[in-house]
Scaffold this motif. Sequence first.
Motif, short mmCIF file in Angstrom:
data_model
loop_
_atom_site.label_atom_id
_atom_site.label_comp_id
_atom_site.label_asym_id
_atom_site.label_seq_id
_atom_site.Cartn_x
_atom_site.Cartn_y
_atom_site.Cartn_z
N ALA A 14 -16.24 5.27 -0.58
CA ALA A 14 -16.36 4.01 -1.32
C ALA A 14 -15.58 2.89 -0.63
O ALA A 14 -16.07 1.75 -0.53
N ARG A 15 -14.37 3.21 -0.16
CA ARG A 15 -13.58 2.18 0.54
C ARG A 15 -14.25 1.80 1.86
O ARG A 15 -14.24 0.62 2.25
N ARG A 16 -14.83 2.79 2.53
CA ARG A 16 -15.49 2.51 3.80
C ARG A 16 -16.71 1.62 3.59
O ARG A 16 -16.97 0.72 4.38
N ILE A 17 -17.46 1.87 2.53
CA ILE A 17 -18.63 1.03 2.22
C ILE A 17 -18.18 -0.42 2.02
O ILE A 17 -18.80 -1.36 2.53
N GLN A 18 -17.10 -0.60 1.28
CA GLN A 18 -16.62 -1.95 1.00
C GLN A 18 -16.09 -2.63 2.25
O GLN A 18 -16.42 -3.78 2.54
N SER A 19 -15.27 -1.92 3.02
CA SER A 19 -14.68 -2.54 4.22
C SER A 19 -15.73 -2.82 5.28
O SER A 19 -15.68 -3.85 5.96
N ALA A 20 -16.71 -1.90 5.43
CA ALA A 20 -17.77 -2.13 6.42
C ALA A 20 -18.61 -3.33 6.04
O ALA A 20 -18.99 -4.15 6.88
N PHE A 21 -18.88 -3.47 4.76
CA PHE A 21 -19.66 -4.62 4.30
C PHE A 21 -18.89 -5.92 4.52
O PHE A 21 -19.45 -6.93 4.98
N ALA A 22 -17.59 -5.89 4.22
CA ALA A 22 -16.77 -7.09 4.43
C ALA A 22 -16.71 -7.45 5.91
O ALA A 22 -16.72 -8.62 6.28
N GLN A 23 -16.65 -6.43 6.78
CA GLN A 23 -16.63 -6.70 8.21
C GLN A 23 -17.93 -7.33 8.68
O GLN A 23 -17.93 -8.25 9.49
N SER A 74 -10.95 12.83 -2.88
CA SER A 74 -10.42 11.93 -1.86
C SER A 74 -11.49 11.53 -0.86
O SER A 74 -11.50 10.40 -0.36
N ASP A 75 -12.44 12.44 -0.55
CA ASP A 75 -13.52 12.09 0.37
C ASP A 75 -14.46 11.06 -0.24
O ASP A 75 -14.93 10.14 0.44
N VAL A 76 -14.71 11.17 -1.53
CA VAL A 76 -15.59 10.22 -2.20
C VAL A 76 -14.95 8.83 -2.24
O VAL A 76 -15.60 7.81 -1.98
N ARG A 77 -13.67 8.79 -2.53
CA ARG A 77 -12.97 7.50 -2.57
C ARG A 77 -12.89 6.89 -1.16
O ARG A 77 -12.97 5.66 -1.01
N VAL A 79 -22.73 3.68 9.53
CA VAL A 79 -23.19 5.08 9.46
C VAL A 79 -21.99 5.98 9.23
O VAL A 79 -20.98 5.90 9.95
N ILE A 80 -22.10 6.84 8.23
CA ILE A 80 -21.06 7.81 7.88
C ILE A 80 -21.69 9.20 7.84
O ILE A 80 -22.79 9.37 7.31
N VAL A 81 -21.00 10.18 8.38
CA VAL A 81 -21.42 11.58 8.30
C VAL A 81 -20.36 12.34 7.53
O VAL A 81 -19.20 12.41 7.96
N LEU A 82 -20.73 12.89 6.39
CA LEU A 82 -19.84 13.75 5.60
C LEU A 82 -20.29 15.19 5.80
O LEU A 82 -21.34 15.59 5.29
N ALA A 83 -19.53 15.94 6.57
CA ALA A 83 -19.90 17.31 6.91
C ALA A 83 -19.52 18.25 5.78
O ALA A 83 -18.40 18.19 5.24
N VAL A 84 -20.43 19.14 5.43
CA VAL A 84 -20.22 20.09 4.35
C VAL A 84 -20.18 21.50 4.96
O VAL A 84 -21.17 21.95 5.53
N GLY A 85 -19.06 22.19 4.85
CA GLY A 85 -18.94 23.53 5.41
C GLY A 85 -17.57 23.75 6.01
O GLY A 85 -16.70 22.86 5.99
N GLN A 98 -23.10 12.76 -6.96
CA GLN A 98 -22.89 12.35 -8.35
C GLN A 98 -21.55 11.64 -8.51
O GLN A 98 -21.43 10.67 -9.27
N ASP A 99 -20.53 12.12 -7.80
CA ASP A 99 -19.23 11.43 -7.86
C ASP A 99 -19.33 10.02 -7.27
O ASP A 99 -18.72 9.08 -7.78
N ILE A 100 -20.11 9.88 -6.21
CA ILE A 100 -20.29 8.55 -5.61
C ILE A 100 -21.01 7.63 -6.58
O ILE A 100 -20.66 6.45 -6.73
N LEU A 101 -22.02 8.14 -7.27
CA LEU A 101 -22.74 7.33 -8.24
C LEU A 101 -21.81 6.88 -9.37
O LEU A 101 -21.89 5.73 -9.84
N ASP A 102 -20.92 7.77 -9.82
CA ASP A 102 -19.98 7.41 -10.88
C ASP A 102 -19.00 6.35 -10.41
O ASP A 102 -18.59 5.48 -11.19
#
Length: 524
Positions: free
Chosen positions: A281-290, A275-278, A218-224, A122-126
């Motif tokens: 978001a930065r990784r999505i932008q930078s990976a796309f630009a790359q 901070s993980d959500v941000r 590809v990103i893995v966000l580990a929960v735990g 939900q934070d990512i969607l916002d």
Amino acid sequence: MIADFHFLRPWWLLALLAAPPLIRLIGRRTDMRSRWEGMIAPHLLDHLLIDRGGSHRFRPVHLTAALIAVAAIAAAGPTWERERPPFVEDTAPLAIAIDLTATMYATDVSPTRLERAKLKVQDILDLRKGARTALFAYAGSAHMVLPLTDDAALVRTYLAALSPGIMPVEGKDTAKALRAVEAGLANETVPGTILFLTDGVERKAFAAFEQYRGRNDVIVLAVGTAEGGPVKTAGGGYLTDASGARVRASLDIDALKALQNGANVQVATVTLDDSDVRWIARRIQSAFAQKIAEGQTRWRDAGWWLTIPIALFAALWFRRGWTVRWAGFLLVAGLALAGSKAEAAESRFSDLWFTPDQRGRRAFERGDFQRAAEHFADPAWRGVALYRAGRFQDAIDAFAQEDTAESYYNQGNALMHLDKPKEAVAAYGQALKLRPDWAEAKANLALAERRNKQKEKQEEDEQQEQGADLPPDQVQIDEKGEKGKEGTVQAGEQTADMWMRNIQVSPADLLARKFAIEAKEGAP
């Protein structure tokens, strides 16, 4: 820059071959010496010619040849740099795959790992308002929950319905989830990002990530946590082992580090703040630009700059006496176009002068509805063309892009052709809400309601006949439960379409049934 210079449509350079023959053909027709030298003696011809230097002065044919050359180069599309689209972070698609194994109910992260993962989504969607997001779920099997959509409210609705209980196959198969998500993004024209929200990736799936060569990041966000915690059950208790002790699930940090080192995967763990959500978001932008820099976008067409000299050349044609005899040019142009199909040539020519909707209208008026549907950009006209072509489901999809009375009315007509009177009743009802006095919609609504009653009665009769021969150990499902009557359907005969027609069920029940059918049919 020079090394990158090339032409987007190099076959247009063949038009350059027409310029020299044109000059030669027109030049011979206007050269008086060449026309009379075989009939008059050379020593007399010099005295008879009024303009001896006429063959060397600038004439309209030279202008025409220059215009052909410049136009050919412009049409060929010279380019030397790539075009970077604006709003990079908004155009990058994101596919989120959520782990729904039983250990996602572990409480080492409050309230549970799964609930924390949902909050992060939900934070990512916002943070990515207006961007397209797809949703996948996986355990022992992998399934698409929602395709790419910019409707954040819809994503939240189905996100809330996700739980381990809806998964038809126990266990965890992250490699299968990676293949399913990649298949879901296969038709995208731009690179995207695949985000896994999970409490760990099994080591047997490492090979799939190491061998992954797709264009999506590809990103893995580990929960735990490494300390772990007890695992809740759906009933509110705690998961226990054979001895009765509570099962504790811990995060395998070493395995995640090994995954990041051995594969082109970015790995992070959830944080208490955003901070993980941000970072995502930065990784999505930078990976796309790359990916853009690596050539995942189109080249910038610089040919339009040549329209300036073309316009200047064309302006000279207004001078008095500047005319060209076109017979020779047409002959050369005909030879240059020899071998090409007339239909393709007509299509390319019309593309220069007509908009997609205009080309679609021309095909529509000729009765070529299939081609008209391919050209139309306007969803209403595209829907009408698809309807005329007999592609009713595609027509419904086209009409659904507009929220007008006419759109709902046309959807109802197409649904009736597909023998879906119940859905047609709803469509006509929406049309009448927007346009209450529409006589045609009222008449069609009455027909749809009558057909719906007939179909419901036929289904009830068929179910009753089938129930008489049903063995006692067969599964019985009340497909017409909304009418309060009992019906029996063999489990093997249920299809995805039957489940989708039952719009009274909750999103969780709908997903559980959809996943079960896909797992049984062997869908990824």
